[in-house]
Write a protein that holds these residues in place. Structure first.
Motif, short mmCIF file in Angstrom:
data_model
loop_
_atom_site.label_atom_id
_atom_site.label_comp_id
_atom_site.label_asym_id
_atom_site.label_seq_id
_atom_site.Cartn_x
_atom_site.Cartn_y
_atom_site.Cartn_z
N ILE A 1 -4.91 24.50 4.62
CA ILE A 1 -5.47 24.63 5.96
C ILE A 1 -5.99 26.05 6.10
CG2 ILE A 1 -4.98 24.58 8.44
CD1 ILE A 1 -2.76 22.58 7.87
N PRO A 2 -7.24 26.25 6.47
CA PRO A 2 -7.79 27.61 6.57
C PRO A 2 -7.00 28.46 7.56
CG PRO A 2 -9.55 25.98 6.63
CD PRO A 2 -8.27 25.22 6.73
N LEU B 1 2.19 26.61 15.52
CA LEU B 1 1.53 27.66 16.28
C LEU B 1 1.45 28.92 15.44
CD1 LEU B 1 0.48 28.88 19.05
CD2 LEU B 1 2.85 29.63 19.37
N ILE B 2 0.29 29.55 15.44
CA ILE B 2 0.16 30.89 14.87
C ILE B 2 0.51 31.86 16.01
CG2 ILE B 2 -1.37 32.53 13.74
CD1 ILE B 2 -2.99 30.06 12.79
N PHE B 3 1.70 32.36 15.95
CA PHE B 3 2.31 33.06 17.07
C PHE B 3 1.90 34.53 17.10
CE2 PHE B 3 5.91 35.28 19.11
CZ PHE B 3 6.01 34.54 20.29
N GLY B 4 1.62 35.02 18.29
CA GLY B 4 1.29 36.43 18.47
C GLY B 4 2.21 37.06 19.50
N PRO B 5 3.16 37.92 19.10
CA PRO B 5 4.04 38.57 20.07
C PRO B 5 3.24 39.35 21.11
CG PRO B 5 4.83 38.92 17.83
CD PRO B 5 3.46 38.31 17.72
N ILE C 1 0.84 -1.19 0.00
CA ILE C 1 0.00 0.00 0.00
C ILE C 1 0.88 1.25 0.00
CG2 ILE C 1 -1.92 -1.15 1.12
CD1 ILE C 1 -1.01 -0.08 3.74
N PRO C 2 0.33 2.42 -0.35
CA PRO C 2 1.17 3.62 -0.53
C PRO C 2 1.76 4.14 0.78
CG PRO C 2 -0.99 3.86 -1.57
CD PRO C 2 -1.06 2.64 -0.70
N ASP C 3 2.77 4.96 0.61
CA ASP C 3 3.35 5.75 1.70
C ASP C 3 2.97 7.20 1.50
OD1 ASP C 3 4.69 3.56 2.81
OD2 ASP C 3 6.34 3.80 1.40
N ILE C 4 3.06 7.99 2.58
CA ILE C 4 2.71 9.40 2.50
C ILE C 4 3.79 10.23 3.18
CG2 ILE C 4 1.01 11.17 3.05
CD1 ILE C 4 -1.08 8.99 3.30
N LEU C 5 4.35 11.18 2.47
CA LEU C 5 5.21 12.20 3.03
C LEU C 5 4.50 13.54 2.91
CD1 LEU C 5 8.71 11.22 1.59
CD2 LEU C 5 7.83 10.79 3.88
N ILE C 6 4.56 14.35 3.97
CA ILE C 6 3.83 15.62 3.94
C ILE C 6 4.74 16.78 4.33
CG2 ILE C 6 1.65 14.49 4.46
CD1 ILE C 6 1.82 15.54 7.28
N THR C 7 4.32 17.98 3.97
CA THR C 7 5.05 19.21 4.26
C THR C 7 5.17 19.42 5.76
OG1 THR C 7 4.03 20.16 2.29
CG2 THR C 7 5.11 21.69 3.81
N HIS C 8 6.38 19.80 6.20
CA HIS C 8 6.55 20.26 7.58
C HIS C 8 6.36 21.78 7.61
CE1 HIS C 8 8.20 21.14 11.51
NE2 HIS C 8 9.03 21.99 10.92
N LEU C 9 5.47 22.25 8.46
CA LEU C 9 5.21 23.68 8.60
C LEU C 9 5.70 24.16 9.95
CD1 LEU C 9 1.57 23.85 7.14
CD2 LEU C 9 3.72 24.38 5.96
N ASP C 10 6.61 25.15 9.96
CA ASP C 10 7.05 25.77 11.20
C ASP C 10 5.97 26.70 11.72
OD1 ASP C 10 9.48 24.54 11.45
OD2 ASP C 10 10.61 26.14 10.48
N GLY C 11 6.17 27.18 12.95
CA GLY C 11 5.30 28.21 13.48
C GLY C 11 5.35 29.45 12.60
N THR C 12 4.32 30.27 12.71
CA THR C 12 4.22 31.44 11.83
C THR C 12 3.53 32.59 12.54
OG1 THR C 12 3.36 32.21 9.70
CG2 THR C 12 2.03 30.61 10.89
N LEU C 13 3.75 33.79 12.07
CA LEU C 13 3.00 34.94 12.54
C LEU C 13 1.80 35.21 11.65
CD1 LEU C 13 5.90 35.39 13.86
CD2 LEU C 13 5.33 37.81 13.88
N SER C 14 1.72 34.53 10.51
CA SER C 14 0.65 34.78 9.55
C SER C 14 -0.64 34.09 9.96
CB SER C 14 1.07 34.28 8.17
OG SER C 14 -0.01 34.37 7.26
N THR C 15 -1.74 34.80 9.80
CA THR C 15 -3.06 34.22 10.06
C THR C 15 -3.74 33.77 8.76
OG1 THR C 15 -4.08 36.40 9.98
CG2 THR C 15 -3.38 35.60 12.15
N GLU C 16 -2.98 33.75 7.66
CA GLU C 16 -3.52 33.37 6.35
C GLU C 16 -3.54 31.85 6.20
OE1 GLU C 16 -4.76 35.58 4.08
OE2 GLU C 16 -4.45 36.97 5.77
#
Length: 745
Positions: free
Chosen positions: A342-343, A374-378, A278-293
């Motif tokens: 991801i919204p 995390l969507i980080f907020g200073p 059966i298939p394997d899945i590799l996905i994007t690693h996303l770091d924390g961000t300040l963006s809310t987009e």
């Protein structure tokens, strides 16, 4: 697993030790409060109605998704343990591995056999006796774990399991394997090529890896098996003599197989997958961000022989502490690539995500990597950022070691210095993030996940009041594959840190040193270590001030402290380390390991080639890393970071609470903390704190008196107590709490 053939090409170690001097680049602290996510691109396959969380890492089935694995289960003479696996698909077994160690010479017999029980019935087993074989030979009776005795008759005596649980013996004999003597977190492998064939297992079949301590029952030598976890895939243990906790048994004997509820053993199967895997899945690693987009996730869904079989790919995400996954359909972009969004979410939201795929057979495959960001907020009006660049952090609960770096010498309540700061443990630094702060404190334990040099250089150049403190072993060596290096003008090491030459892993010589402390010498009168020098000479004169991460941070942390040389025209040395080796060879000299300088523009820079929390003394113990005189506290003073004034009233504990001892495992001293609430009459409570062995026998009474409301800590020296598992019990009226601790000598 992509390749030209229809089978995966798998590389295995030969049976025996992995070289103990090799470093585990991704060691993880085993402290229960630490977020123990393994940051790799390994593949996990979970198939409907199959065992929970079986990891497939380079075609290796194991249970390393457990986050609390420690060497705690003790295997006495003639005892046997097994860990079972249910094949998620047809496979061949190429090798199997075990993870255990012993303090002295010890040999186990390893085996591999099928279990003839439905997986649902195994899941329903609790911590209970399963049964055993009775052997009749020459008119005498004896007990046996398996039906492999060449005797007159042998019968299964069922307790919980009425019918014989064991099926085919896949290797037809036991194979001896000498157990490693160091608790390095590595498997010892037995190659199936030694048999001349590779056992084949059908999807859904259950196979068990077994090990037996061949020592006599009367032999006091113990083998420690790595185990833990709260999965349903609990291992079994065969007791050759009656050594079960009294509360676990109502029978007159504990001999036989027991289901070890709460104990999943760190064994592994190295397997070869068939062409129709059966298939394997590799996905994007996303770091924390300040963006809310919204954020894009890219998934690669692939396998050698599965082209065209994937019917649907779904991006799943959940927010903060929610257990509910929200689904987003991913669009097929090209060949193996699928994309989804991801919204966007508001600041201070934690997003967890994974990808699932379905094939023509309605098998659901889940990505091994469960991403989180995390969507980080200073925080407004906060000018200091504390960065943990060695492990990711998402918990709001107090964690060790992250929350204890700036101690106050409060060894009763472990209060820390209260100063305004934000915490970042969510990935690489960015120009936008650091622009909010004047002071950055970066701790890279156990080694850096990323290097932030380019961001820090621009940030330092922007304003002269930007100050930078960098601390952590391995920062100098990790980037250069642990080669000693010379640094020249134009490098970050020379320009910003003032380092001219690095000497990596000076704790290590020939074949050992990483588990031992390194001796340190604070410089009298220096800016960052003068107070430490004075405290050391007052508190433990004549002892060794030392760096000991294995003791202070946990047994997953080994000592890889670095030494270095500096540009003496610009840099002031605050601490020296005594080397044990240079380039791996025995060599003793004194090298700088903690320094500071001021850049021409006025920026203040401090660098420590070690984790400052792990400073203590020997033989008389004192935890200097948590003292108010610690060098990291002096860096805060130098940067002008002030302590907050707390005008809040003193709050009494709201309930009785027994905390986990620290350190654990320990040798020979540990500390136990507990809280006593304020009762309605403001009268003291009758408190007892006792230690028991696994048979329920009292070993020590640590507290037996009346105590008023407060938080208390007791130190227990178990120097005269043998290694093993013990329980400590807090009693106060109707309140009773019990926790487990381990003496490991």
């Amino acid at each position: 697993m992509k390749g030209l053939s229809c089978v995966a090409l798998i590389l295995f170690l030969s049976a025996g030790f992995i070289n103990p001097q090799q470093k585990n680049i991704r060691q993880i602290n085993n402290h229960p409060d630490k977020d123990n996510r393994t940051l790799t691109s390994a593949i996990t396959k979970s198939v409907k109605d199959k065992p929970e969380k079986v990891s497939s890492i380079n075609d290796t089935l194991n249970y390393r998704d457990c986050t609390d694995l420690i060497y705690s289960l003790m295997l006495g003479g003639q005892d046997v343990v097994l860990q079972w696996f249910q094949a998620p698909f047809d496979l061949k077994i190429k090798a199997f591995g075990i993870n255990c160690w012993a303090e002295s010479n010890a040999t186990v017999q390893v085996g591999l056999r099928k279990i003839n029980l439905p997986v649902d019935s195994i899941y329903k087993l609790q911590n209970e006796q399963l049964g055993y074989y009775v052997v009749q030979e020459n008119g005498k009776y004896s007990f046996s774990p398996f039906d492999d005795n060449q005797s007159d008759t042998i019968n299964w005596i069922g307790k919980t399991i009425t019918g014989e649980p064991f099926g085919e013996d896949l290797i037809s004999d036991y194979w001896p394997l000498e157990v490693k003597k160091e608790n390095t977190d590595e498997y010892q492998w037995l190659q199936m090529s030694l048999l001349g064939y590779f056992p084949e297992i059908k999807a859904g079949e259950i196979v068990a890896v077994t090990i037996k301590n061949i020592s006599a029952v009367s032999d006091s030598s113990i083998i420690y098996v790595k185990e833990g976890c709260s999965l349903k895939n609990f291992g079994w243990k065969y007791y050759a003599s009656d050594r079960i906790f009294p509360e676990d048994i109502n029978d007159s004997t504990g001999i036989g197989w027991w289901n070890k509820e709460g104990h999943t053993f760190d064994f592994a199967l190295a397997v070869e997958l068939p062409c129709d895997m059966i298939p394997d899945i590799l996905i994007t690693h996303l770091d924390g961000t300040l963006s809310t987009e919204p954020r894009e996730v890219i998934a690669q869904v692939y396998g050698d022989c599965v082209s065209g079989t994937v019917t649907q790919v779904i991006l799943q995400y959940k927010l903060d502490d929610s257990n509910d996954w929200l689904d987003v359909s991913m669009q097929h972009d090209s060949a193996e690539i699928w994309k989804g969004m991801i919204p966007g979410q508001p600041a201070n939201t934690i997003v967890t995500y994974q990808v699932i795929a379905m094939n023509d057979d309605d098998i659901i495959i889940t990505s091994a990597y469960e991403g989180r960001y995390l969507i980080f907020g200073p925080t407004p009006n906060v000018n200091t950022l504390l960065v943990f660049n060695g492990g990711y952090r998402f918990s709001n609960e107090k964690e060790y070691p992250q929350d204890y770096y700036f101690g106050t010498s409060d060894f009763a309540n472990y209060n820390v210095r209260d100063f305004k700061h934000d915490v970042w443990g969510y990935g690489q630094l960015t120009d936008e993030l650091v622009s909010y702060y004047d002071n950055i404190i970066e701790i890279t334990t156990p080694e850096p996940n990323a290097y932030n040099d380019s961001v820090i250089v621009k940030w330092l150049d922007a304003l002269p009041n930007h100050n930078y403190f960098l601390a952590g072993q391995e920062w100098l060596g990790y980037r250069y594959e642990y080669r000693d290096s010379i640094f020249l003008l134009g490098s970050f090491e020379y320009d910003q840190l003032g380092i001219t030459h690095s000497y990596n892993d000076v704790s290590y010589a020939n074949t050992t040193g990483q588990f031992l402390p390194s001796r340190l010498y604070p410089v009298q009168g220096s800016l960052l270590c003068s107070d430490l020098f004075d405290l050391y000479n007052l508190q433990t004169p004549g002892d060794s001030l030392q760096y000991h991460p294995y003791y202070e941070l946990g047994t997953s942390y080994t000592n890889w402290i670095d030494g270095y040389e500096v540009d003496t025209n610009r840099v002031v040395v605050d601490m020296y380390v005594e080397t044990r080796g240079i380039e791996g060879q025995a060599h003793v000299e004194i090298l700088p390991c903690a320094t500071h300088l001021t850049l021409p523009a006025g920026n203040k820079i401090a660098f420590f080639a070690f984790d400052p929390l792990a400073l203590n003394s020997s033989p008389d113990y004192y935890w200097y890393g948590f003292s108010k005189e610690s060098p990291q506290n002096k860096v805060l003073d130098w940067f002008g970071i002030t302590t907050e004034v707390d005008d809040e009233p003193v709050l009494y504990p709201q309930a009785f609470k027994l905390y986990q001892n620290y350190p654990n495992p320990f040798n020979p001293v540990t500390k136990i903390k507990y809280s006593v609430p304020l009762n309605i009459n403001r009268q003291p409570s009758n408190i007892t704190l006792k230690v028991f062995d696994v048979l329920g026998r009292e070993v020590a009474t640590l507290v037996n008196k009346e105590q008023h409301s407060g938080i208390y800590e007791v130190e227990w020296d178990a120097g005269s107590i043998s290694s093993g598992i013990y329980f400590y019990e807090l009693r106060a009226g109707d309140f009773v709490a019990i926790k487990k601790m381990i003496i490991l000598k």
